[in-house]
Design a protein around this motif. Structure first.
Motif, short mmCIF file in Angstrom:
data_model
loop_
_atom_site.label_atom_id
_atom_site.label_comp_id
_atom_site.label_asym_id
_atom_site.label_seq_id
_atom_site.Cartn_x
_atom_site.Cartn_y
_atom_site.Cartn_z
N TRP B 27 -51.19 48.72 74.43
CA TRP B 27 -50.07 48.59 73.49
C TRP B 27 -50.27 49.40 72.22
O TRP B 27 -49.30 49.82 71.59
N LEU B 28 -51.53 49.54 71.82
CA LEU B 28 -51.79 50.20 70.54
C LEU B 28 -52.27 51.63 70.72
O LEU B 28 -52.67 52.29 69.75
N SER B 29 -52.21 52.12 71.95
CA SER B 29 -52.56 53.52 72.21
C SER B 29 -51.41 54.42 71.75
O SER B 29 -50.24 54.05 71.83
N PRO B 30 -51.73 55.63 71.26
CA PRO B 30 -50.66 56.57 70.89
C PRO B 30 -49.79 56.94 72.10
O PRO B 30 -48.68 57.44 71.93
N ALA B 31 -50.30 56.67 73.33
CA ALA B 31 -49.53 56.97 74.53
C ALA B 31 -48.49 55.88 74.83
O ALA B 31 -47.61 56.08 75.68
N PHE B 32 -48.58 54.75 74.16
CA PHE B 32 -47.58 53.69 74.38
C PHE B 32 -46.26 54.20 73.82
O PHE B 32 -46.16 54.54 72.64
N PRO B 33 -45.22 54.26 74.68
CA PRO B 33 -44.04 55.05 74.30
C PRO B 33 -43.07 54.38 73.32
O PRO B 33 -41.95 54.04 73.66
N ILE B 34 -43.53 54.23 72.07
CA ILE B 34 -42.62 53.71 71.04
C ILE B 34 -42.26 54.79 70.03
O ILE B 34 -41.58 54.53 69.04
N GLY B 117 -40.24 48.69 66.61
CA GLY B 117 -40.25 47.29 67.01
C GLY B 117 -39.37 47.06 68.24
O GLY B 117 -39.76 46.39 69.19
N ARG B 118 -38.18 47.67 68.19
CA ARG B 118 -37.24 47.53 69.30
C ARG B 118 -37.83 48.12 70.58
O ARG B 118 -37.79 47.51 71.64
N ALA B 119 -38.42 49.32 70.45
CA ALA B 119 -39.02 49.98 71.62
C ALA B 119 -40.17 49.15 72.17
O ALA B 119 -40.31 48.98 73.39
N PHE B 120 -40.98 48.59 71.26
CA PHE B 120 -42.13 47.80 71.69
C PHE B 120 -41.67 46.60 72.51
O PHE B 120 -42.22 46.28 73.57
N ILE B 121 -40.63 45.92 72.03
CA ILE B 121 -40.11 44.74 72.74
C ILE B 121 -39.52 45.14 74.09
O ILE B 121 -39.75 44.48 75.11
N GLU B 122 -38.78 46.26 74.12
CA GLU B 122 -38.17 46.68 75.39
C GLU B 122 -39.21 46.98 76.44
O GLU B 122 -39.08 46.60 77.61
N ILE B 123 -40.29 47.69 76.03
CA ILE B 123 -41.33 48.03 77.01
C ILE B 123 -42.09 46.77 77.43
O ILE B 123 -42.45 46.60 78.59
N ALA B 136 -38.27 34.01 72.13
CA ALA B 136 -38.77 34.35 70.79
C ALA B 136 -37.91 35.44 70.17
O ALA B 136 -37.54 35.36 68.99
N VAL B 137 -37.58 36.46 70.94
CA VAL B 137 -36.78 37.57 70.41
C VAL B 137 -35.39 37.08 70.01
O VAL B 137 -34.83 37.51 69.00
N VAL B 143 -36.45 42.66 65.08
CA VAL B 143 -37.89 42.49 65.23
C VAL B 143 -38.56 43.81 64.86
O VAL B 143 -38.51 44.77 65.62
N VAL B 144 -39.12 43.88 63.65
CA VAL B 144 -39.77 45.12 63.25
C VAL B 144 -41.16 45.22 63.90
O VAL B 144 -41.66 44.25 64.46
#
Lengths: 278, 240
Positions: B27-34, B117-123, B136-137, B143-144
């Protein structure tokens, strides 16, 4: 039985703290804004200079002459539907050196539908070792409007004072139609002069300022940018969540005020209080 | 079916820590597509204006952003979102989400944190689904980014401290990546900045663990001004 010296000292300290509160609400009557209930207590007072238009002006006066550690002041203003008010202060607010307990200042502004509040006090000047916690809670109905400006100066710059120690916590919450649209807490403590010297903080500048304009959008920001003269200090503008904000950072209060007035001149039809123009 | 349909890591199971590490690194890798690479948090203007001209200036600017700026604030919002989610305190979670969403100094910083935040939740929903996420969402208007990480981490049973340190590491790495492209800096200099900021990250994480919502605050007036002035910067590589 004797009181122990520490608690006696604490009692004396407490007895010497200033308290002050001003609360009033405004109503629109026959097209003219009039004050309704008014409550004043302690060393905080409000004066209402002769109105120049259909709005009302209110001027806060701190008869204690300044704010010292442990002092507590509260201001509450509620502008009823369609009323208009400009709130200002008679003098720059000086926050004196405080031994331990911070001063507390709580400001609550409420505006009902179609009401307008301008909050345009003179600057707040923090002396070296000043401690103050301020809260600003603003509640606007969907169609209410706001023009708010605040300037804070760290240290008595005219005499070259630098803040070596102190505490400044300034908590702002702006709600519109019940929804929190802007929240910020400025927090500076310890060697404030040293922190202000950091490039990402103030790069040695000693005055900061913020203006909020509600409603505000990208078009307003564009209009201001187009007509804005070159600033003396640094300035930036933005709009989001239905409000516009201008931020300022300058070497002294006079430069900052000049920059802020230039922005307000482009931004608003609200006349500035005469005191600002002196 | 994927192995994480149930979502939450069973705490009693062997290898729980390793499963948490696997997810955290992902999740915290730069490759995580947010889209983190497209934001600079105002650094692009600070470089343009000459405030950041070398590795030392970048390190100083970022240390301030961590200690007295959005680094500390976002870390504290993550902590509060994680705790509220873990306690299943929906009301508290929605308060934290509302405050965090309003706690931005400019339109571009708002875009930066809300879009990520939106991208993180979607993935998370599509690839790392877990029980309770939709509920929760649904409690939150916006959700930032730090709230999203805290919330998803808690729902998966990832412990707070490693999540927090991972988040701050990702944040600083992304700032350094932007800064090193802009100044520009070589890879070794970038690593030196990252190494030099380690104690600042540790101290910031520690403070954020003990900060109440009312304690969250910043003083980075000029870093905030940089993000305001970036809006009118003539040539831009970044969205903030």
């Amino acid at each position: 039985m004797r009181a122990d010296p520490a608690s006696a000292a604490a009692d004396i300290f407490e007895a010497n703290r200033a308290r002050g509160a001003v609360r009033f609400d405004l109503r629109l009557q026959d097209g003219v804004t009039r004050r309704h209930h008014l409550h004043e207590s302690g060393s905080l007072r409000v004066r209402f200079p002769s109105p120049e238009d259909d709005g009302l002006s209110a001027m806060f006066v701190n008869t204690a002459g300044g704010i010292a550690g442990g002092d507590r002041f509260a201001i509450e203003v509620a502008a009823g539907e369609g009323s208009r008010v400009t709130l200002s202060s008679a003098a720059a607010e000086k926050v004196y050196r405080a031994p331990g307990t911070p001063a507390e200042l709580a400001i609550a502004l409420r505006a009902a539908d179609s009401a307008h509040i301008s909050w345009l006090p003179q600057e707040t000047i923090l002396f070296d070792r000043a401690r103050i916690h301020r809260r600003m809670d603003i509640d606007l109905a969907e169609t209410a409007s706001l023009l708010l400006c605040e300037i804070v100066v760290f240290g008595r710059t005219a005499m070259g004072e630098r803040m070596r120690e102190g505490e400044f916590v300034d908590r702002w919450r702006l709600r519109r139609g019940g929804k929190l649209v802007f929240a910020e807490t400025v927090r500076l403590d310890g060697d404030i002069g040293d922190k202000l010297a950091q490039p990402a903080i103030a790069n040695g500048a000693t005055a900061i300022g913020t203006a909020l304009i509600v409603p505000g959008d990208g078009a307003l920001v564009e209009r201001i940018r187009e007509s804005l003269p070159a600033s003396r200090g640094e300035a930036g503008l933005s709009a989001w969540n239905g409000f516009a904000m201008a931020r300022f950072c300058a070497q002294d209060a006079a430069s900052l005020r000049a920059d802020m007035m230039a922005v307000l001149g482009c931004a608003s039809a609200v006349p500035l209080p005469r005191l600002w123009l002196n | 079916m994927t192995t994480n349909d149930a979502g939450r890591i069973p705490s009693a199971a062997g290898g729980a820590e390793l499963a948490a590490l696997y997810r955290l690194l992902t999740w915290l890798s730069p490759a995580f597509p947010i889209g983190g690479f497209s934001y600079s948090s105002g650094l692009e203007w600070a470089v343009e204006a000459g405030d950041i001209c070398d590795a030392a200036a970048l390190r100083g600017w970022l240390a301030t952003m961590l200690t007295d700026g959005s680094g500390f604030c976002d870390a504290a919002f993550l902590v509060h979102a994680h705790r509220a989610t873990e306690l299943d305190d929906i009301k508290r979670l929605s308060e934290v989400a509302e405050l965090a969403a309003a706690f931005v100094p400019s339109r571009e910083r708002q875009l930066e944190t809300a879009a990520q935040g939106r991208a993180f939740i979607e993935i998370a929903r599509s690839a790392w689904s877990c029980a309770g996420l939709d509920e929760a969402v649904a409690q939150c208007d916006v959700v930032v980014y730090p709230v999203a990480v805290g919330m998803v981490g808690a729902l998966h049973g990832v412990p707070l401290e490693p999540l927090l340190h991972g988040f701050l590491h990702a944040l600083v790495s992304n700032w350094i990546s932007a800064g090193s492209r802009l100044v520009p800096l070589g890879q070794t200099d970038s690593q030196r900045v990252l190494a030099a900021l380690e104690p600042v990250v540790v101290a910031t994480a520690d403070r954020s663990l003990h900060a109440s919502l009312d304690d969250i605050g910043s003083a980075t007036f000029r870093a905030d001004l940089a993000s305001l002035r970036h809006e009118t910067q003539y040539t831009r590589l970044f969205r903030s």
